[in-house]
Design a protein around this motif. Structure first.
Motif, PDB file in Angstrom:
ATOM      1  N   SER A  38       0.841  -1.196   0.000  1.00 23.52           N
ATOM      2  CA  SER A  38       0.000   0.000   0.000  1.00 23.52           C
ATOM      3  C   SER A  38       0.878   1.248   0.000  1.00 23.52           C
ATOM      4  O   SER A  38       0.578   2.240  -0.659  1.00 23.52           O
ATOM      5  CB  SER A  38      -0.910  -0.008   1.226  1.00 23.52           C
ATOM      6  OG  SER A  38      -0.135  -0.103   2.407  1.00 23.52           O
ATOM      7  N   SER A  39       1.969   1.192   0.758  1.00 24.82           N
ATOM      8  CA  SER A  39       2.894   2.323   0.898  1.00 24.82           C
ATOM      9  C   SER A  39       4.292   1.752   1.080  1.00 24.82           C
ATOM     10  O   SER A  39       4.428   0.584   1.438  1.00 24.82           O
ATOM     11  CB  SER A  39       2.553   3.133   2.159  1.00 24.82           C
ATOM     12  OG  SER A  39       1.182   3.408   2.229  1.00 24.82           O
TER      13      SER A  39
ATOM     14  N   ARG B 298      -1.348   5.909   2.725  1.00 27.57           N
ATOM     15  CA  ARG B 298      -1.807   6.574   1.494  1.00 27.57           C
ATOM     16  C   ARG B 298      -2.722   7.746   1.810  1.00 27.57           C
ATOM     17  O   ARG B 298      -3.399   7.764   2.848  1.00 27.57           O
ATOM     18  CB  ARG B 298      -2.571   5.581   0.605  1.00 27.57           C
ATOM     19  CG  ARG B 298      -1.737   4.419   0.123  1.00 27.57           C
ATOM     20  CD  ARG B 298      -2.593   3.418  -0.605  1.00 27.57           C
ATOM     21  NE  ARG B 298      -2.880   3.834  -1.960  1.00 27.57           N
ATOM     22  CZ  ARG B 298      -2.323   3.301  -3.036  1.00 27.57           C
ATOM     23  NH1 ARG B 298      -1.447   2.323  -2.923  1.00 27.57           N
ATOM     24  NH2 ARG B 298      -2.639   3.734  -4.239  1.00 27.57           N
TER      25      ARG B 298
ATOM     26  N   GLU C 165       4.874   1.377  -4.004  1.00 26.13           N
ATOM     27  CA  GLU C 165       3.467   1.699  -3.739  1.00 26.13           C
ATOM     28  C   GLU C 165       2.615   1.295  -4.942  1.00 26.13           C
ATOM     29  O   GLU C 165       2.897   1.686  -6.077  1.00 26.13           O
ATOM     30  CB  GLU C 165       3.316   3.195  -3.471  1.00 26.13           C
ATOM     31  CG  GLU C 165       1.891   3.574  -3.155  1.00 26.13           C
ATOM     32  CD  GLU C 165       1.765   5.019  -2.687  1.00 26.13           C
ATOM     33  OE1 GLU C 165       2.424   5.378  -1.695  1.00 26.13           O
ATOM     34  OE2 GLU C 165       1.013   5.766  -3.325  1.00 26.13           O
TER      35      GLU C 165
ATOM     36  N   ASN D 291      -0.461   1.238   5.894  1.00 27.38           N
ATOM     37  CA  ASN D 291      -1.056   2.023   4.808  1.00 27.38           C
ATOM     38  C   ASN D 291      -1.002   3.514   5.146  1.00 27.38           C
ATOM     39  O   ASN D 291      -1.735   3.999   6.003  1.00 27.38           O
ATOM     40  CB  ASN D 291      -2.505   1.557   4.599  1.00 27.38           C
ATOM     41  CG  ASN D 291      -3.197   2.283   3.451  1.00 27.38           C
ATOM     42  OD1 ASN D 291      -2.740   3.338   3.006  1.00 27.38           O
ATOM     43  ND2 ASN D 291      -4.301   1.733   2.991  1.00 27.38           N
TER      44      ASN D 291
END
Ligand SMILES: Cc1cc2nc3c(=O)[nH]c(=O)nc-3n(C[C@H](O)[C@H](O)[C@H](O)COP(=O)(O)O)c2cc1C
Ligand code: SF4
Length: 699
Positions: A132-133, A199, A150, A197
């Motif tokens: 996610s990151s 984001r 990512e 995460n």
């Protein structure tokens, strides 16, 4: 099936969506990795493995995850694939075998996404992992040291499509449903978790956004395979950061998990399976008792209250399940060292609707049938040794020697009934006797000790029994041998003359290995306590008071000095060192080899070595011994420096040597002579059991 009223709830049929289960016991997805990724057919040992589980009466059988996105979706070799239609016919054969036994089956699906691509010298996947990151977490007990790339929004869409394609193929192969693994630290969890995460787009920031990826997968799958095609989701009911110095509140809290569960129910999920995750500790998160090894990573009172710490990992996730059950109407399935007793209790208390197990079913696939027929004492005991998850090779089990083989081990009744004498009641001898008796032979077992088990009581004394209930292992065999009519003679030393008098058709020698004494000048000095001598001395006490009580007593009295050198750093030495450190000794481990803890299970070994460092245990590998003096050990370290390690006691803990003397003497006296276990080749319990199974079967 519900004939055993004690387990009434456990034996009640249930529903997951439209799928009826014959009871409330579910086998969770577990990567046995018996496949090769290029194979389109299911290997025979896989067929045998899943058929045994289906035949054993489990309510729902979840088959391990294939790779849905090759090569990025997997971090293990030997994982099967479902990213192409060519895999469907092979899987259909597997499903048919499972269905033949009246058992529904789901396919588990996951994506290993953020796990590092490097495993040793060769990368498993090309390029960096995906997540996610680009969040990393440095821990030797986890797979997140490498920053992931990512995942783009287009990339998310592609993976949604791959999951949905895989669902279509699973349905075509005949699977009755799907279990999506969004737990542990896989890709989907990596999106759900506020820790991983970071984001700021529509896939980050709020529980709804972080769950969006998973929701899209559920919806797309349902769109393609039908709304009534059951999909269960495995999630972490808690993510604990404190061992890594991370605030638990910045991870998945139980409250946050409840929000996620509601979102998943809203998206169409048919059930939720709950587990827990400790950041930085992959395997011991889901092998729940392993988090307590060699000591809990934080004091018990500092564990999150929702994590059940009462029973050394047994039922660790029950409170989390109970919490989730309050906010959703779909069934809750709880995993984590569950068993019949705890399971029945959890169902009765309304804390879960199904219990989920893996290892107890690996140890004994017939567990559900045995629960149903009230034969609890016939269940082969899983002792939580974690051998089955150890990296590399074919997964094996310490008590179920059949695991991983492509043999049905039907033990056909032979034409001629033989008189079989087994000498030695350790694991190999007990298993050989059990199998020979199942075949219908007349079996007698002799052991010079007061109890069965060979070295097991000694191992239980050193290891403790809270995590690994080794005495139950022995009790299981005692029961089985009794039921099978094996004539057990304890406190009975067997000589050649005994065998001459008994005149058996076959003898199985299982007398164990010989203690190894290293050839070091000064080895006979009083400062040295030899491993073999300790065992001889303790044998009598172990026979009468048992390992649990004796272990407690050693906290008050142990005739070993304050400063101890453990000579030998393989499994025996490493575990002995742990035992001594827990009794306040200052320990130095020395070994001529380079690899401390050889023979231990990988994650447990790593946890132990970290703990040794924290406790100030000195570990010297690659040494050459020069001499033992009254003051300690003189050695040359691996840099060529001569050192004197001062000590009050030196304990030898070296691997055993083979012991073939009796077997050699019996050849020519008895028509058939076999050797099993350590007397033939000293190894681990898992090897002894396999040896006993094979010999009992072949005889
Ligand atoms: C050999 C092995 C492989 C496993 N692989 C997976 C897996 O691929 N996916 C998964 O969700 N859980 C996996 N697990 C975890 C199990 O599903 C289960 O959560 C865990 O073993 C705890 O349950 P138990 O105490 O009943 O064994 C694995 C467990 C074992 C023993
Ligand atoms: S190998 Fe050990 S942990 Fe795994 S199922 Fe067998 S006894 Fe249990």
């Amino acid at each position: 099936m519900a004939s055993n009223m004690k387990y009434e709830r456990l034996l009640q049929p249930g529903y997951i969506g439209k799928v009826k289960t014959r009871n409330r016991m579910i086998k969770s997805g577990a990567a046995m990795l018996y496949w090769h990724e290029d194979e389109t057919d299911v290997p025979e040992n896989m067929m045998v493995f899943y058929e045994a589980l289906a035949r054993g009466g489990v309510g729902l059988l979840v088959v391990e995850s294939p790779t849905i996105d090759f090569p990025f979706g997997r971090r293990w070799n030997r994982r099967y694939r479902i990213d192409d239609d060519k895999y469907i016919p092979g899987l259909k054969k597997l499903v048919d075998v499972i269905h033949k036994h009246g058992c529904p089956t789901f396919m588990q699906m996951n994506h290993d996404g953020p796990w590092q691509s490097m495993w040793g010298p060769t990368p498993i996947i090309p390029g960096p992992p995906i997540g996610s990151s680009p969040t990393t977490l440095n821990s030797p007990l986890d797979f997140h040291n490498e920053p992931p790339r990512e995942l783009s929004i287009a990339g998310i869409g592609e993976i949604v499509d791959k999951f949905a394609n895989a669902a279509v193929r699973a349905e075509k192969a005949g699977f009755d449903g799907i279990d999506i693994n969004a737990g542990s630290s896989h890709l989907l969890h990596n999106f759900i978790s506020p820790y991983w995460n970071r984001r700021t787009d529509e896939y980050g920031g709020t529980p709804e956004n972080r769950a969006r990826f998973l929701v899209q997968i559920i919806k797309e799958m349902k769109k393609r395979v039908g709304d009534d095609y059951p999909i269960t989701i495995t999630i972490n009911g808690i993510e604990i950061g404190q061992v890594m110095g991370i605030d638990n509140q910045s991870c998945i809290t139980p409250d946050y998990a409840r929000k996620i569960a509601k979102i998943l129910e809203g998206a169409g999920a048919d059930a939720i399976q709950v587990r827990s995750h400790w950041l930085g500790r992959h395997t011991s998160s889901f092998m729940t008792e392993a988090i307590f090894y060699p000591e809990p990573p934080v004091p018990l009172e500092k564990f999150p209250p929702e994590y059940n710490r009462k029973y050394w990992g047994k039922g660790a996730n029950i409170s989390l399940s109970a919490g989730l059950k309050k906010v959703v109407t779909i069934p809750l399935m709880v995993v984590g060292r569950m068993g019949p007793e705890l399971g029945e209790q959890a169902l009765k208390n309304g804390e879960a609707d199904f219990i989920v197990m893996t290892r107890r079913l690996l140890a004994d696939p017939e567990l559900p049938n045995k629960v149903a027929s009230g034969r609890l004492e016939d269940i082969a005991v899983c002792t939580a040794c974690d051998t089955c998850i150890d990296a590399g090779g074919v997964k094996r089990c310490r008590i179920n020697g059949a695991l991983g083989t492509d043999n049905l081990w039907t033990h056909a009744k032979p034409e001629k009934k033989k008189n079989v004498v087994v000498i030695g009641g350790g694991p190999a001898g007990m298993e050989a006797a059990r199998i020979a008796a199942i075949k219908g032979y007349k079996v007698s077992l002799y052991d010079s000790q007061h109890r069965l088990g060979g070295m097991i009581p000694m191992a239980a004394l050193v290891k403790g029994t809270e995590i690994e209930p080794l005495p139950d292992f022995v009790r299981y065999f005692e029961n089985q041998l009794k039921q099978l009519g094996v004539d057990v003679h304890l406190d009975h030393e067997v000589s050649v003359a005994t065998i001459e008098a008994l005149k058996p058709d076959a003898v199985i020698v299982a007398t164990g290995g010989l203690a190894t004494v290293p050839d070091i000048p000064g080895i006979d000095k009083p400062i040295v306590v030899k491993g073999g001598e300790i065992h001889k001395k303790l044998k009598t006490y172990l026979g009468f008071v048992g390992p649990e009580l004796l272990r407690k007593l050693t906290k008050f009295y142990l005739p070993i000095g304050r400063r101890v050198i453990v000579l030998g750093g393989e499994i025996h030495g490493a575990e002995l060192a742990e035992f001594l450190v827990k009794r306040g000794r200052h320990v130095t481990i020395v070994d001529t080899g380079e690899f401390l803890g050889a023979g231990m299970i990988m994650h447990l070994r790593q946890q132990l070595l970290i703990w040794f460092q924290q406790k100030g245990v000195k570990m010297l590998t690659g040494v050459t011994y020069e001499e033992i003096t009254d003051k300690g050990l003189i050695l040359v370290d691996k840099d060529g420096n001569r050192q004197t390690i001062e000590a009050d006691t030196i304990v030898t803990a070296l691997p055993l040597s083979p012991n073939t003397e009796l077997a050699e003497k019996l050849k020519g006296i008895v028509p058939e002579v076999y050797m099993v276990g350590d007397c033939k080749e000293p190894r681990l319990i898992v090897d002894a059991i396999r040896d006993g199974l094979q010999t009992g079967h072949d005889i």
